[in-house]
Design an enzyme around this catalytic site. Structure first.
Site, short mmCIF file in Angstrom:
data_model
loop_
_atom_site.label_atom_id
_atom_site.label_comp_id
_atom_site.label_asym_id
_atom_site.label_seq_id
_atom_site.Cartn_x
_atom_site.Cartn_y
_atom_site.Cartn_z
N LYS A 197 48.62 80.18 69.22
CA LYS A 197 49.61 79.54 68.36
C LYS A 197 50.87 79.18 69.13
O LYS A 197 51.45 78.12 68.91
CB LYS A 197 49.96 80.46 67.18
CG LYS A 197 48.79 80.59 66.21
CD LYS A 197 49.22 81.08 64.84
CE LYS A 197 48.05 80.98 63.87
NZ LYS A 197 48.29 81.68 62.60
N LYS A 231 35.79 77.79 64.14
CA LYS A 231 35.83 78.72 63.02
C LYS A 231 36.36 78.01 61.78
O LYS A 231 37.27 77.19 61.88
CB LYS A 231 36.78 79.86 63.42
CG LYS A 231 36.96 80.94 62.40
CD LYS A 231 38.06 81.91 62.84
CE LYS A 231 39.44 81.44 62.40
NZ LYS A 231 40.47 82.51 62.43
N LYS A 286 42.00 77.47 57.60
CA LYS A 286 42.93 76.64 56.84
C LYS A 286 43.58 75.59 57.73
O LYS A 286 43.79 74.46 57.34
CB LYS A 286 44.04 77.52 56.24
CG LYS A 286 43.53 78.48 55.20
CD LYS A 286 44.52 79.60 54.88
CE LYS A 286 43.78 80.86 54.50
NZ LYS A 286 44.59 82.01 54.19
P1 AMP Z 1 43.52 84.75 56.83
O1 AMP Z 1 43.14 83.63 55.92
O2 AMP Z 1 43.69 84.33 58.24
O3 AMP Z 1 44.64 85.59 56.28
O4 AMP Z 1 42.23 85.70 56.85
C1 AMP Z 1 41.86 86.52 55.78
C2 AMP Z 1 40.57 87.25 56.10
O5 AMP Z 1 39.48 86.32 56.22
C3 AMP Z 1 40.62 88.01 57.43
O6 AMP Z 1 39.91 89.23 57.28
C4 AMP Z 1 39.90 87.11 58.38
O7 AMP Z 1 39.29 87.82 59.43
C5 AMP Z 1 38.82 86.49 57.47
N1 AMP Z 1 38.41 85.17 57.94
C6 AMP Z 1 39.19 84.07 58.10
N2 AMP Z 1 38.47 83.02 58.54
C7 AMP Z 1 37.18 83.45 58.67
C8 AMP Z 1 35.95 82.84 59.07
N3 AMP Z 1 35.89 81.55 59.44
N4 AMP Z 1 34.83 83.60 59.09
C9 AMP Z 1 34.87 84.91 58.72
N5 AMP Z 1 35.99 85.54 58.32
C10 AMP Z 1 37.14 84.84 58.28
#
Ligand code: AMP
Ligand code: TRP
Length: 328
Positions: free
Chosen positions: A112, A195, A198
């Protein structure tokens, strides 16, 4: 008995990567672990550029999505991070024992910060706040996706450092929290390149309508070897197959593998079957979300109760931390 804590940023809609990597696991875990705590980490969401009105809206939407996905306020605790001030209080304390080098090595920070001209300190200390989130509740088990494994390593190091300095050698105060991964620990985006995330615009929203999901699935990348319908494919290299493993029952997954590797099905047929099984799981979630949107008082009540529960635990932890550190 494991103490469960996890968090999610309200920086956008809940997508199926979040759902399969983490949130679906939270819903299952709350059955056996009624004290589980799930946090909408709004302070973490401030480290990116954001609009206050949009954040307010997304925080609410994230609560709707989590409750619709099955988080049950009668079993688990759901709240927003900024309503429990002890998070930032403990984060400051951890800032005083966390080695700078460890923060500079974090992959997410390197990624980032390399994309920004001017880097805010909060981006660097983001994992320190995350350690505080978890350790405030003395949690030892953190259900997350694979991208959080490095942050949890840092949480363990922070716990060890604090214990070594301020707790008796035979009675460590903070546990060393471990990640709990699902079989779908890393869902790829529909472009099959990165991956699902968002910030990449390659997501399927958990609450998207069936037609919108189909419009995204239809052109989604599959095994590049399947140029014509008659070309056999290798299921394991195909993102659609991995989504089948997450959404379709095992006999269907076996059938998909067979029909793909013998070219009995084209990719569109395979995607149609996936779409059906996704709908079976997602339609009830969308229905619950629509009901919750009609009853915002239910959301406020759930979050307020969560804040109460968490403040009680957090105050007790801070009392003991301050005592041990000579702050009383
Ligand atoms: P975040 O949206 O970054 O706050 O992530 C929330 C949760 O979703 C965290 O536990 C991340 O590790 C999981 N996560 C986010 N993106 C992915 C993805 N593409 N595949 C699996 N887990 C994800
Ligand atoms: N950093 C996590 C993410 O981006 C969110 C998070 C903040 C978190 N605090 C946490 C996850 C504590 C688990 C535990 O996904």
């Amino acid at each position: 008995m494991a103490r469960i804590f996890s968090g999610i940023q309200p920086s956008g809609e809940l997508h199926i990567g979040n759902y399969l990597g983490a949130v679906r696991n939270w819903v299952q875990l709350q059955q056996a672990h009624p004290g589980a705590i799930f946090c909408i980490v709004d302070y973490h969401a401030l480290t990116g550029n954001y609009d206050p009105a949009v954040l307010r809206q997304r925080r609410h939407e994230m609560a709707v999505s989590l409750l619709a996905a099955g988080i049950d306020p009668a079993r688990a605790t759901l709240y927003a991070q900024s309503t429990v001030p002890e998070h930032t209080e403990l984060a400051w304390i951890f800032n005083t024992i966390t080695p700078l080098g460890e923060l500079e090595r974090q992959t997410q920070y390197k990624d980032k910060s390399s994309r920004q001209e001017s880097v805010v300190v909060g981006l660097l200390t983001y994992p320190v706040l995350q350690a505080a989130d978890i350790l405030l509740y003395l949690a030892d088990t953190v259900p997350v996706g694979e991208d959080q494994v490095q942050h949890l390593e840092l949480s363990r190091e922070v716990a060890r450092k604090w214990n070594a300095r301020f707790a008796p050698e035979d009675a460590p105060f903070f546990p060393e929290p471990k990640p709990l991964l699902t079989p779908t620990r890393r869902i790829m985006g529909l472009d099959g390149q990165a991956k699902m995330s968002k910030s990449m615009g390659n997501t399927i929203g958990l609450l998207e309508e069936g037609d919108a999901i189909w419009a995204k699935l239809r052109p989604a990348v599959t095994d590049p070897a399947r140029v014509r319908k008659t070309d056999p494919g290798t299921p394991e290299v195909c993102n659609i197959y991995h989504l089948h493993k997450a959404f379709s029952p095992p006999p269907v997954v076996a059938e998909v593998a067979e029909k793909c590797s013998t070219a009995a099905w084209g990719c569109i047929e395979c995607k149609k079957v996936l779409h059906e099984h996704m709908e079976a799981e997602l339609v009830p979630i969308r229905r619950r979300a629509a009901e919750l949107r009609e009853a915002p008082e239910l959301i406020t009540a759930a979050l307020d109760a969560g804040t109460e529960t968490c403040r009680t635990i957090a105050r007790a932890t801070m009392g003991r931390v301050k005592e041990a550190m000579g702050l009383t």
